[in-house]
Design an enzyme around this catalytic site. Structure first.
Site, mmCIF file in Angstrom:
data_model
loop_
_atom_site.group_PDB
_atom_site.id
_atom_site.type_symbol
_atom_site.label_atom_id
_atom_site.label_comp_id
_atom_site.label_asym_id
_atom_site.label_seq_id
_atom_site.Cartn_x
_atom_site.Cartn_y
_atom_site.Cartn_z
ATOM 1 N N HIS A 29 -9.920 1.147 12.304
ATOM 2 C CA HIS A 29 -9.046 0.267 11.523
ATOM 3 C C HIS A 29 -7.571 0.601 11.755
ATOM 4 O O HIS A 29 -6.736 -0.294 11.903
ATOM 5 C CB HIS A 29 -9.406 0.406 10.032
ATOM 6 C CG HIS A 29 -8.573 -0.438 9.132
ATOM 7 N ND1 HIS A 29 -7.482 0.050 8.439
ATOM 8 C CD2 HIS A 29 -8.672 -1.751 8.802
ATOM 9 C CE1 HIS A 29 -6.946 -0.913 7.725
ATOM 10 N NE2 HIS A 29 -7.640 -2.017 7.921
ATOM 11 N N VAL A 88 3.273 1.196 6.078
ATOM 12 C CA VAL A 88 2.720 2.500 6.430
ATOM 13 C C VAL A 88 1.224 2.341 6.653
ATOM 14 O O VAL A 88 0.547 1.648 5.892
ATOM 15 C CB VAL A 88 3.024 3.579 5.363
ATOM 16 C CG1 VAL A 88 2.455 3.209 4.001
ATOM 17 C CG2 VAL A 88 2.525 4.937 5.793
ATOM 18 N N VAL A 89 0.753 2.954 7.734
ATOM 19 C CA VAL A 89 -0.674 2.988 8.033
ATOM 20 C C VAL A 89 -1.023 4.444 8.289
ATOM 21 O O VAL A 89 -0.392 5.101 9.128
ATOM 22 C CB VAL A 89 -1.028 2.125 9.268
ATOM 23 C CG1 VAL A 89 -2.544 2.069 9.463
ATOM 24 C CG2 VAL A 89 -0.443 0.724 9.153
ATOM 25 N N ARG A 109 8.727 11.074 6.442
ATOM 26 C CA ARG A 109 9.528 10.009 7.052
ATOM 27 C C ARG A 109 10.026 8.967 6.052
ATOM 28 O O ARG A 109 10.763 8.066 6.408
ATOM 29 C CB ARG A 109 8.676 9.286 8.103
ATOM 30 C CG ARG A 109 8.323 10.145 9.290
ATOM 31 C CD ARG A 109 7.318 9.406 10.179
ATOM 32 N NE ARG A 109 7.128 10.045 11.448
ATOM 33 C CZ ARG A 109 6.222 10.974 11.698
ATOM 34 N NH1 ARG A 109 5.425 11.397 10.737
ATOM 35 N NH2 ARG A 109 6.105 11.492 12.904
ATOM 36 N N GLY A 117 -10.992 7.521 9.290
ATOM 37 C CA GLY A 117 -12.094 7.859 10.164
ATOM 38 C C GLY A 117 -12.664 6.706 10.955
ATOM 39 O O GLY A 117 -13.712 6.853 11.591
ATOM 40 N N THR A 118 -12.000 5.548 10.928
ATOM 41 C CA THR A 118 -12.494 4.371 11.653
ATOM 42 C C THR A 118 -11.388 3.819 12.556
ATOM 43 O O THR A 118 -10.233 4.184 12.410
ATOM 44 C CB THR A 118 -12.924 3.260 10.671
ATOM 45 O OG1 THR A 118 -11.758 2.726 10.043
ATOM 46 C CG2 THR A 118 -13.901 3.782 9.616
ATOM 47 N N TRP A 132 0.835 -1.206 0.000
ATOM 48 C CA TRP A 132 0.000 0.000 0.000
ATOM 49 C C TRP A 132 0.866 1.252 0.000
ATOM 50 O O TRP A 132 1.966 1.247 0.536
ATOM 51 C CB TRP A 132 -0.892 0.032 1.246
ATOM 52 C CG TRP A 132 -2.133 -0.798 1.094
ATOM 53 C CD1 TRP A 132 -2.228 -2.147 1.255
ATOM 54 C CD2 TRP A 132 -3.431 -0.328 0.752
ATOM 55 N NE1 TRP A 132 -3.514 -2.543 1.047
ATOM 56 C CE2 TRP A 132 -4.285 -1.446 0.734
ATOM 57 C CE3 TRP A 132 -3.964 0.936 0.467
ATOM 58 C CZ2 TRP A 132 -5.637 -1.359 0.437
ATOM 59 C CZ3 TRP A 132 -5.309 1.018 0.182
ATOM 60 C CH2 TRP A 132 -6.134 -0.097 0.165
ATOM 61 N N THR A 172 0.311 -3.777 5.708
ATOM 62 C CA THR A 172 1.058 -3.793 6.963
ATOM 63 C C THR A 172 0.587 -4.916 7.885
ATOM 64 O O THR A 172 1.394 -5.493 8.613
ATOM 65 C CB THR A 172 0.943 -2.416 7.641
ATOM 66 O OG1 THR A 172 1.545 -1.447 6.764
ATOM 67 C CG2 THR A 172 1.641 -2.376 8.977
#
Length: 161
Positions: free
Chosen positions: A89, A81-82, A128, A86-87, A26, A58
């Site tokens: 998750h 990466v995450v 980053r 809005g949840t 992702w 991830t």
């Protein structure tokens, strides 16, 4: 995101180490930066025995990192990466990846480089990612930390300073 307080990482000859990188797919641009940083670190430390494996996201990093650790790699570097949405998750994936990667290190007594960015927004991830305009290079840092830890584990196993 300060980047303050990071230790100076001593570059050493790690050419004898066998290293695996497991990287999420992702966020292509961020992941390309993280992988580039990891590859720069491997080259700088002289690592020639390495393998890169891609996983969907991830969340899948720990299980593949565990399989690689079981194959006898001296270090496994996990990159992902995450980005918060809005949840909940975000929280579930971040916690699962972190807990799973810690478990890989402990269960296999192997160095695990934690190169998982957990960011509130895209801009933080780009800052980053080790891209030309980034302020930090977490792919390089995670790989460097894994190599240093692998060296430390080797000295602990042999009883040498």
């Amino acid at each position: 995101m300060s980047g303050e307080g990071a230790p100076d990482q001593e570059v050493f000859d790690a050419s004898g180490l066998k290293v695996a990188i497991v990287a999420a797919s992702w966020h292509t641009q961020v992941m390309d930066g993280l992988l580039g940083g990891a590859q720069r670190a491997l080259a700088e430390y002289g690592v020639t025995q390495h393998r890169t494996v891609r996983v969907p996201g991830t969340f899948e990093l720990p299980v593949v990192a565990s399989a690689l650790a079981a194959q006898g790699y001296d270090a496994v570097v996990a990159l992902g990466v995450v980005i918060r949405g809005g949840t909940p998750h975000f929280d579930y994936v971040c916690n699962a990846a972190t807990d799973g990667l810690v478990r890989v290190g402990l269960d296999h007594t192997v160095a695990v480089g934690f190169g998982v960015l957990t960011c509130d927004n895209d801009q933080q991830a780009f800052e980053r990612a080790g891209l030309p305009h980034s302020r930090e290079d977490k792919g390089y840092e995670a790989t460097s930390a894994a190599l240093l830890t692998a060296r430390t584990l080797a000295s602990v196993r042999t009883g040498t300073p």
